[in-house]
Motif scaffolding. Structure first.
Motif, mmCIF file in Angstrom:
data_model
loop_
_atom_site.group_PDB
_atom_site.id
_atom_site.type_symbol
_atom_site.label_atom_id
_atom_site.label_comp_id
_atom_site.label_asym_id
_atom_site.label_seq_id
_atom_site.Cartn_x
_atom_site.Cartn_y
_atom_site.Cartn_z
ATOM 1 N N VAL A 158 0.848 -1.197 0.000
ATOM 2 C CA VAL A 158 0.000 0.000 0.000
ATOM 3 C C VAL A 158 0.882 1.245 0.000
ATOM 4 O O VAL A 158 1.771 1.387 0.853
ATOM 5 C CB VAL A 158 -0.939 0.022 1.223
ATOM 6 N N ILE A 159 0.630 2.122 -0.970
ATOM 7 C CA ILE A 159 1.424 3.344 -1.090
ATOM 8 C C ILE A 159 0.550 4.456 -1.637
ATOM 9 O O ILE A 159 -0.435 4.200 -2.346
ATOM 10 C CB ILE A 159 2.650 3.103 -2.005
ATOM 11 N N GLY A 160 0.911 5.702 -1.319
ATOM 12 C CA GLY A 160 0.183 6.851 -1.827
ATOM 13 C C GLY A 160 0.846 7.419 -3.075
ATOM 14 O O GLY A 160 1.644 6.745 -3.744
ATOM 15 N N LYS A 201 -5.593 4.729 7.894
ATOM 16 C CA LYS A 201 -7.044 4.933 7.934
ATOM 17 C C LYS A 201 -7.643 4.827 6.542
ATOM 18 O O LYS A 201 -8.675 4.170 6.335
ATOM 19 C CB LYS A 201 -7.367 6.290 8.566
ATOM 20 N N LEU A 202 -6.998 5.466 5.582
ATOM 21 C CA LEU A 202 -7.504 5.439 4.212
ATOM 22 C C LEU A 202 -7.442 4.037 3.620
ATOM 23 O O LEU A 202 -8.327 3.635 2.855
ATOM 24 C CB LEU A 202 -6.707 6.414 3.349
ATOM 25 N N PHE A 203 -6.409 3.271 3.984
ATOM 26 C CA PHE A 203 -6.324 1.890 3.495
ATOM 27 C C PHE A 203 -7.519 1.073 3.963
ATOM 28 O O PHE A 203 -8.170 0.374 3.169
ATOM 29 C CB PHE A 203 -5.032 1.213 3.960
ATOM 30 N N PHE A 204 -7.828 1.119 5.270
ATOM 31 C CA PHE A 204 -8.963 0.351 5.790
ATOM 32 C C PHE A 204 -10.262 0.794 5.120
ATOM 33 O O PHE A 204 -11.105 -0.046 4.779
ATOM 34 C CB PHE A 204 -9.063 0.517 7.303
ATOM 35 N N ALA A 205 -10.418 2.097 4.935
ATOM 36 C CA ALA A 205 -11.634 2.601 4.306
ATOM 37 C C ALA A 205 -11.736 2.140 2.859
ATOM 38 O O ALA A 205 -12.775 1.639 2.417
ATOM 39 C CB ALA A 205 -11.663 4.128 4.382
ATOM 40 N N SER A 295 -14.526 3.372 7.438
ATOM 41 C CA SER A 295 -14.877 3.952 6.143
ATOM 42 C C SER A 295 -15.979 5.003 6.282
ATOM 43 O O SER A 295 -15.878 6.106 5.731
ATOM 44 C CB SER A 295 -15.322 2.851 5.174
ATOM 45 N N ILE A 296 -17.031 4.678 7.027
ATOM 46 C CA ILE A 296 -18.164 5.589 7.176
ATOM 47 C C ILE A 296 -17.770 6.868 7.913
ATOM 48 O O ILE A 296 -18.214 7.962 7.572
ATOM 49 C CB ILE A 296 -19.311 4.876 7.919
ATOM 50 N N ASN A 297 -16.901 6.726 8.907
ATOM 51 C CA ASN A 297 -16.574 7.865 9.777
ATOM 52 C C ASN A 297 -15.172 8.418 9.536
ATOM 53 O O ASN A 297 -14.621 9.107 10.399
ATOM 54 C CB ASN A 297 -16.705 7.432 11.246
#
Length: 342
Positions: A158-160, A201-205, A295-297
């Protein structure tokens, strides 16, 4: 002697004529029709205004009314209700677990639901670590596909993106991924060491939105993972729809900016300067319902200086089963361990 006027006075109240009663009834009826007509007209006006608002909103109007805001809040409330119901359904479904990952079909993606999605956090300058992982526990090509199909575990680095979008860093990652096909690029995240908690956080979402799995795991790119041991360990937690698994720890909160593990929000952790119980960031796992909650929050969840503390802070206020799993203590290899440091 009685006067002439008094002789013609009728005793008692004067009786109303039938004509007066009819007139009153007609007046009451007309008033009712008038009021009903006005109410109907007001309702039609409201319908027209709502349609006009929707039409103008569809044309990209920037102004957002109170009604629009309330609609958005109501939709989010319903979404959270649906998530809660799905969590309850997951608990019921787990009661009939047969020992293999579910074959339920996702509404968006066809095929079997994955057992787990594993995200390996990496960076632009960490290619040597990625290659070491590929040579040790994460195969490429057809063998990687077999792990997904046979074991139900999907693993991706995972990378941005670079702050200078499209520069040599971005091109190098894209070229690498064309060959290995094992990198998940978060296009709306700028890669930077200090942004690691937001990236997690963005990965899980993103993973919960696009990849249907029972569990979602985060692991560092200097960790060796035993895929078979991971699958066996997760199979023991199918009956926990809201589970947070990891090598649980606490530890000191560092308040001096010169220290390596400095926490800018140190004052929030009390006079004792000690973190709450949370899973080590080397490797941790959360269930599908918790990934969906993130994801929702995502826009409301606070991140701290470290991603493991940030995740722990999101879990501590929820009805979540914390599991202190020694097999995820990667810094020391034990019998049946899932991970170890490379």
């Amino acid at each position: 002697m009685q006067s002439r006027g008094s002789a013609h006075r009728l005793p008692g109240p004067v009786a109303r004529s039938p004509i007066s009663t009819v007139m009153l009834a007609m007046f009451a009826t007309m008033a009712s029709f008038y009021v009903a007509g006005r109410l109907w007209q007001d309702a039609q006006n409201r319908v027209y205004l709502i349609k006009e608002l929707d039409r103008r909103s569809g044309q990209g109007q920037s102004a957002i009314s109170v009604d629009d805001t309330l609609k958005v809040v109501a939709c989010r409330h319903q979404h959270k209700k649906l998530t809660s119901l799905e969590m309850d359904l997951a608990a019921a479904r787990h009661d009939g677990f047969s020992g293999k990952y579910s074959s339920e079909i996702n509404g968006t993606h066809s095929g079997k639901r994955l057992l787990a999605v594993v995200g390996i956090m990496t960076g632009f300058d960490r290619k040597n670590y990625r290659d070491a992982i590929r040579k040790s526990w994460l195969p490429t090509g057809a063998t990687l596909k077999n792990i997904e199909e046979e074991k139900g575990i999907l693993v991706r680095f995972v990378i941005g993106r670079s702050a200078n979008r499209g520069d040599s860093f971005d091109r190098a990652i894209d070229d690498e991924n064309k060959y290995t096909k094992d990198i998940l690029v978060l296009d709306n995240h700028i890669e930077a060491p200090e942004e690691r908690p937001k990236k997690t956080k963005l990965f899980f979402a993103h993973a919960s939105d696009t990849l249907d799995a029972e569990f979602y795991a985060k692991v560092n790119d200097d960790i060796y993972v035993n895929i078979d041991a991971l699958g066996a360990m997760l199979a023991t937690h199918w009956d926990k729809p809201r589970v947070y698994i990891g090598c649980m720890k606490s530890g000191e909160v560092f308040s001096e900016s010169s220290q390596k593990w400095y926490e800018p929000d140190w004052w929030k952790f009390g006079d004792g300067k000690s973190y709450f119980r949370h899973a080590s960031g080397e490797m941790l796992v959360i269930s599908r319902a918790l990934a969906q909650f993130i994801s929702i929050n995502r826009s409301f969840l606070r991140t701290y200086a470290h991603d493991d503390v940030s995740i722990g802070s999101w879990m501590i206020g929820l009805d979540v089963k914390h599991v202190n799993e020694g097999k995820l203590c990667c810094s020391s290899w034990t019998s049946g361990a899932v991970c170890t440091a490379l």
